[in-house]
Design an enzyme around this catalytic site. Structure first.
Site, short mmCIF file in Angstrom:
data_model
loop_
_atom_site.label_atom_id
_atom_site.label_comp_id
_atom_site.label_asym_id
_atom_site.label_seq_id
_atom_site.Cartn_x
_atom_site.Cartn_y
_atom_site.Cartn_z
N ASP A 47 37.37 46.88 23.86
CA ASP A 47 37.58 46.40 22.49
C ASP A 47 36.26 46.17 21.76
O ASP A 47 35.99 45.09 21.23
CB ASP A 47 38.40 45.10 22.49
CG ASP A 47 39.67 45.18 23.30
OD1 ASP A 47 40.23 46.28 23.38
OD2 ASP A 47 40.09 44.16 23.86
N GLU A 218 48.26 48.65 17.92
CA GLU A 218 47.36 47.49 17.97
C GLU A 218 45.97 47.89 17.49
O GLU A 218 45.73 49.05 17.14
CB GLU A 218 47.30 46.92 19.39
CG GLU A 218 46.76 47.89 20.43
CD GLU A 218 46.80 47.33 21.84
OE1 GLU A 218 47.52 46.35 22.09
OE2 GLU A 218 46.09 47.89 22.72
N HIS A 282 40.85 51.29 20.53
CA HIS A 282 40.31 50.04 19.99
C HIS A 282 38.90 50.24 19.42
O HIS A 282 37.90 49.86 20.03
CB HIS A 282 40.32 48.93 21.03
CG HIS A 282 40.41 47.58 20.37
ND1 HIS A 282 41.51 46.78 20.47
CD2 HIS A 282 39.54 46.93 19.57
CE1 HIS A 282 41.32 45.68 19.76
NE2 HIS A 282 40.12 45.75 19.20
N ARG A 312 36.58 49.54 31.04
CA ARG A 312 36.58 50.32 29.80
C ARG A 312 35.22 50.11 29.11
O ARG A 312 34.76 48.99 28.98
CB ARG A 312 37.72 49.86 28.89
CG ARG A 312 39.10 50.19 29.45
CD ARG A 312 40.19 49.49 28.68
NE ARG A 312 40.12 48.04 28.87
CZ ARG A 312 40.76 47.15 28.11
NH1 ARG A 312 41.47 47.55 27.06
NH2 ARG A 312 40.66 45.85 28.37
#
Length: 346
Positions: A47, A218, A282, A312
């Site tokens: 993110d 999202e 994201h 990630r």
């Protein structure tokens, strides 16, 4: 129209100046060739988010136990950036754990950090929300962060972002709507309060948004188009899917962002797995230091089956625009392949 108080690093072309007396301020010097970079920028960084202020980049990502800010003038050299943990959650309360998706924005004369958190004693969707911190110092790595509490959204949800558009200020997030996660927008009264009716502008109605057991939209992010269009990227399907990908919403010039009918959705993902890179999602946006190039940052996995973990990692790459004014992100740049740093990097 109301007074425009919001200026964010996510707004393409925004330029905000830090206090000239700050120890971080540097005199102008001729641009130099600082070489190349390879993805990923860090070994971990789910993110990821970048706020850009007058040639300085502030970076952050999900750490789950608090919020750290990185600061650098060369985003491609993020591994060597100055960093400081600026906030640790309380031991108990509605924002006590599972801290996700932080974003730093400059609003008026203050800095604001928006983040997702879960109430102590819970790990379910119903006890998640978007919260905000305020810092009135000119330097976000110093000063005191004031807890402004939870954004008054109509639903439990995650991944809040803010942007200014045509003199008004908006908040977009991903609410939980039954078995689905959609995207909703509302106008802002101030940086921690919404006003008026919240509008759902997108739901996971495409097959690629409903993979691996969940129907999810999202991570919405704002992008201003070169022809006056308003774009929102978002991440589709669950983060544990190798096919986690970016989708795109578009509102035409002059449209009302609060009108669900103003938004049209790209029928296919605009950034997806490829070149040995998986689970691309994201994201955020930033400009090169000289303002001539548009760049995207997103997280990805280096192999199939890595799921939704702290492994990630943040990737960046330059992108262009199609003939009709839409962003063209292309395929992910392969890991380890040398790329030219953003133009104007010193």
């Amino acid at each position: 129209m109301g007074k425009r108080y919001l200026r964010s690093g996510a707004l393409i072309g925004a330029a905000l100046c830090l206090n000239a007396g700050s120890a971080w301020a540097q005199a102008d010097s001729p641009a130099a060739d600082v070489g190349s970079y390879t993805n990923p920028l860090l070994p971990s960084g789910p993110d990821p988010w970048i706020t850009q202020v007058d040639g300085t980049y502030y970076y952050m990502h999900t750490q789950r136990d608090g919020i750290t800010l990185w600061r650098t003038r060369n985003i491609a050299d993020l591994a060597n950036a100055e960093q400081r943990k600026v906030w640790t959650p309380p031991r108990e309360g509605p924002n006590a754990h599972l801290i996700w998706a932080p974003e730093l924005h400059r609003i008026g004369k203050s800095w604001f950090l928006y983040y997702t958190a879960t109430a102590s004693g819970f790990s379910d969707d119903a006890h998640r929300g978007v919260f905000v911190l305020e810092n009135k110092a000119s330097d976000p790595l110093s000063g005191t962060w004031i807890d402004r509490g939870k954004i008054n959204t109509a639903h439990a949800g995650i991944d809040g972002t803010v942007f200014a558009w045509r003199g008004k200020n908006y908040f977009v997030y991903s609410p939980y709507l039954g078995p689905d996660s959609g995207l909703a927008i509302a106008e802002m009264k101030n940086p921690w309060t919404l006003k008026g009716r919240e509008q759902v502008i997108a739901m996971p109605d495409q097959p690629w948004e409903r993979l691996d057991g969940r129907q999810i939209l999202e991570g919405p992010e704002f992008l201003a188009g070169p022809r006056g269009d308003l774009f929102l990227t978002y991440s589709a399907s669950p983060c544990w899917s190798d096919d986690y990908a970016l989708g795109l919403l578009r509102a035409a010039p002059g449209a009302n962002p609060l009108d669900p009918k103003a938004w049209s959705k790209s029928p296919t993902p605009v950034l997806h797995k490829g070149n040995g890179v998986y689970a691309t999602g994201h994201n955020g946006f930033f400009k090169s230091p000289d303002g001539k190039e548009s760049w995207i940052i997103y997280h990805a996995n280096a192999a199939a089956g890595m799921k939704c973990t702290l492994k990630r990692a943040p990737h960046i790459q330059k992108f262009g625009w199609t003939a009709d004014g839409r962003p063209d992100f292309g395929l992910p740049v392969p890991e380890g392949v040398a790329q030219k740093v953003p133009s104007g990097t010193r």
